[in-house]
Design an enzyme around this catalytic site. Structure first.
Site, mmCIF file in Angstrom:
data_model
loop_
_atom_site.group_PDB
_atom_site.id
_atom_site.type_symbol
_atom_site.label_atom_id
_atom_site.label_comp_id
_atom_site.label_asym_id
_atom_site.label_seq_id
_atom_site.Cartn_x
_atom_site.Cartn_y
_atom_site.Cartn_z
ATOM 1 N N GLY A 9 0.814 -1.226 0.000
ATOM 2 C CA GLY A 9 0.000 0.000 0.000
ATOM 3 C C GLY A 9 0.839 1.264 0.000
ATOM 4 N N GLY A 12 -0.307 4.434 -1.848
ATOM 5 C CA GLY A 12 -1.524 5.134 -1.420
ATOM 6 C C GLY A 12 -1.275 6.367 -0.576
ATOM 7 N N ARG A 34 0.743 -3.167 -7.624
ATOM 8 C CA ARG A 34 -0.027 -4.189 -8.328
ATOM 9 C C ARG A 34 0.509 -4.468 -9.719
ATOM 10 N NH1 ARG A 34 -6.365 -3.055 -7.226
ATOM 11 N NH2 ARG A 34 -5.845 -1.137 -6.147
ATOM 12 N N ALA A 83 -1.882 -1.902 2.676
ATOM 13 C CA ALA A 83 -2.780 -2.006 1.519
ATOM 14 C C ALA A 83 -4.132 -2.603 1.882
ATOM 15 C CB ALA A 83 -2.129 -2.863 0.431
ATOM 16 N N SER A 84 -5.175 -1.943 1.435
ATOM 17 C CA SER A 84 -6.557 -2.396 1.573
ATOM 18 C C SER A 84 -7.400 -1.288 0.960
ATOM 19 C CB SER A 84 -6.926 -2.570 3.048
ATOM 20 O OG SER A 84 -7.980 -3.463 3.213
ATOM 21 N N LYS A 165 -12.519 -4.399 7.518
ATOM 22 C CA LYS A 165 -11.377 -4.084 8.388
ATOM 23 C C LYS A 165 -11.349 -4.977 9.622
ATOM 24 C CE LYS A 165 -8.656 -1.425 7.568
ATOM 25 N NZ LYS A 165 -7.457 -1.674 6.723
HETATM 26 P P1 NAP Z 1 -5.471 4.476 -0.533
HETATM 27 O O1 NAP Z 1 -4.754 5.722 -0.837
HETATM 28 O O2 NAP Z 1 -6.597 4.090 -1.438
HETATM 29 O O3 NAP Z 1 -4.426 3.286 -0.432
HETATM 30 C C1 NAP Z 1 -4.811 1.947 -0.589
HETATM 31 C C2 NAP Z 1 -3.582 1.143 -0.999
HETATM 32 O O4 NAP Z 1 -3.957 -0.227 -1.097
HETATM 33 C C3 NAP Z 1 -3.035 1.561 -2.361
HETATM 34 O O5 NAP Z 1 -1.642 1.521 -2.310
HETATM 35 C C4 NAP Z 1 -3.579 0.483 -3.283
HETATM 36 O O6 NAP Z 1 -2.766 0.230 -4.403
HETATM 37 C C5 NAP Z 1 -3.527 -0.717 -2.355
HETATM 38 N N1 NAP Z 1 -4.403 -1.777 -2.841
HETATM 39 C C6 NAP Z 1 -5.744 -1.766 -2.942
HETATM 40 N N2 NAP Z 1 -6.176 -2.929 -3.469
HETATM 41 C C7 NAP Z 1 -5.068 -3.666 -3.712
HETATM 42 C C8 NAP Z 1 -4.845 -4.968 -4.260
HETATM 43 N N3 NAP Z 1 -5.844 -5.740 -4.689
HETATM 44 N N4 NAP Z 1 -3.575 -5.424 -4.341
HETATM 45 C C9 NAP Z 1 -2.534 -4.658 -3.934
HETATM 46 N N5 NAP Z 1 -2.689 -3.412 -3.407
HETATM 47 C C10 NAP Z 1 -3.936 -2.949 -3.307
HETATM 48 O O7 NAP Z 1 -6.104 4.517 0.926
HETATM 49 P P2 NAP Z 1 -5.509 4.991 2.344
HETATM 50 O O8 NAP Z 1 -6.452 5.962 2.908
HETATM 51 O O9 NAP Z 1 -4.083 5.341 2.201
HETATM 52 O O10 NAP Z 1 -5.659 3.637 3.162
HETATM 53 C C11 NAP Z 1 -4.551 2.824 3.465
HETATM 54 C C12 NAP Z 1 -4.905 1.920 4.627
HETATM 55 O O11 NAP Z 1 -5.278 2.694 5.761
HETATM 56 C C13 NAP Z 1 -6.070 0.973 4.359
HETATM 57 O O12 NAP Z 1 -5.782 -0.245 5.004
HETATM 58 C C14 NAP Z 1 -7.249 1.670 5.061
HETATM 59 O O13 NAP Z 1 -8.241 0.762 5.448
HETATM 60 C C15 NAP Z 1 -6.512 2.232 6.278
HETATM 61 N N6 NAP Z 1 -7.181 3.352 6.949
HETATM 62 C C16 NAP Z 1 -7.425 4.502 6.253
HETATM 63 C C17 NAP Z 1 -8.031 5.565 6.918
HETATM 64 C C18 NAP Z 1 -8.293 6.876 6.236
HETATM 65 O O14 NAP Z 1 -9.032 7.703 6.793
HETATM 66 N N7 NAP Z 1 -7.710 7.122 5.071
HETATM 67 C C19 NAP Z 1 -8.400 5.433 8.256
HETATM 68 C C20 NAP Z 1 -8.129 4.246 8.925
HETATM 69 C C21 NAP Z 1 -7.513 3.215 8.260
HETATM 70 P P3 NAP Z 1 -2.995 0.972 -5.807
HETATM 71 O O15 NAP Z 1 -2.104 2.186 -5.766
HETATM 72 O O16 NAP Z 1 -2.551 -0.021 -6.813
HETATM 73 O O17 NAP Z 1 -4.439 1.331 -5.911
#
Ligand code: NAP
Length: 340
Positions: A9, A12, A34, A83-84, A165
């Protein structure tokens, strides 16, 4: 002590900041992507390598493909599993959310098991793994949610993202408890805001701010609260969780509670203009009726609108030494970045 780490991840919103801090700390960072052919997804990370002690490597792996993290994990001491998908509007919650979260976590942790080298895993979970609906705080007679609480109410039908989650985090604890090679520390952030290092993220954090700025909520917002935290604090906490031998268990990261209306006021202050921004919270009955236009179901509105939400962040301060950035600063910097 610089070492070799695996970061999933890393392309992201949150992961990019973790990557930056890891490189600054001198680590060799293996970022999994990916598709190595989609260079636009990680071009911004390459730029972070300039002038820092650490080095960056890119490895190809997909959360849904068994065994794909094995090669990248071999030789790593630490894994950051970030990543998620963080998207709220999906066609198929099982396929779009639960599978990548749950199967992905199992794949990454199986790679840790097979690596022979991994000693610590830091997993990015969420406060939505701690609770399902805001109403539960009063139902349980709590003043604030703590790390002792678990989300027991989300499902594929109601709140599928929180469901993904909590399933992933539970699977991670099960796998951690079934072996002795690596230790698991889980970070449970609230809603993450603040400037982004990437223009290519689908994160709801960025979507929400863009929605405010383009006037999506001009007619009013729901009286909903979020535990909020700066993206840079979240990244720093991941590094500290990895470095600190005493870090253990789950750790909630939330600076303070912010309502959707509070957020509007902070955006107005940062932008210096109120156009397109909501100036009132709509009544719950109205939200139940028209919430579908904003992705809010009547059940979600019933169990969340008008309910206070609090998180106890004591453990993050004691164990990781967190000193949270003021949320006004977080929102202000994000508004300025996205208003350019
Ligand atoms: P994000 O920018 O959408 O990042 C998601 C990451 O996961 C990206 O690097 C994406 O890769 C990767 N990913 C998604 N599906 C995948 C797959 N099938 N195989 C490999 N990689 C995959 O979101 P974010 O906000 O940074 O979230 C990151 C983490 O923090 C997640 O686990 C989320 O649940 C957690 N989180 C977020 C928040 C928030 O408010 N943002 C709060 C609590 C927890 P690509 O670049 O290829 O799309």
């Amino acid at each position: 002590m610089p070492t070799t780490v695996l970061l999933t991840g890393g392309t992201g919103y949150i992961g990019s900041w973790i990557c930056k801090y890891l490189l600054e700390a001198g680590h060799t960072v293996r970022v999994t992507v990916r598709d190595l052919g989609k260079t636009e997804k990680f071009a911004h990370l390459k730029a972070l390598e300039n002038g820092v002690a650490g080095t960056l490597e890119f490895w190809e792996a997909d959360l849904l493909q068994p065994g794909q993290y094995d090669a990248a994990a071999k030789g790593c001491e630490i894994i950051f599993h970030v990543a998620s998908p963080f998207v709220l509007q999906v066609k198929d919650p099982q396929k779009d959310l639960v599978d990548p979260a749950l199967l992905g976590t199992r794949n990454v942790l199986e790679a840790a098991n097979r690596s022979g080298s991994v000693k610590k895993v830091v997993l990015t979970s969420s406060v939505v793994s701690v609770y399902g609906d805001a109403k539960e705080m009063s139902d349980l007679g709590l003043e604030a949610f703590t790390e002792a609480n678990w989300n027991t109410t989300s499902s594929l039908r109601h709140q599928p993202y929180p469901y993904s989650k909590v399933l992933a985090e539970k699977a991670a604890w099960e796998m951690a408890n079934a072996q002795n090679q690596w230790q698991l520390v889980v970070i449970n952030p609230g809603f993450v805001m603040g400037p982004s290092l990437t223009d290519n993220s689908d994160s709801e954090s960025i979507t929400l701010m863009k929605d405010y700025l383009r006037g999506k909520f001009a007619t009013g917002v729901a009286n909903l609260e979020f535990g909020m935290v700066d993206v840079r604090d979240v990244a720093l906490a991941h590094l500290r969780a990895a470095e600190n031998p005493n870090a253990e268990g789950r750790i909630i990261l939330s600076n303070t509670t912010v309502s959707m209306l509070d957020m509007s006021k902070m955006i107005k202050k940062a932008r210096g203009a109120g156009w397109g921004l909501p100036f009132m919270a709509a009544p719950k009955a109205v939200i139940k009726l028209i919430g579908f236009m904003f992705g809010i179901t009547p059940e979600y509105a019933e169990k969340n609108v008008n309910y206070p939400l609090r998180f106890d962040n004591t453990k993050s301060k004691q164990m990781l030494g967190m000193e949270y950035r003021p949320i006004e600063e977080t929102i202000g910097e994000m508004v300025k970045q996205l208003s350019k």
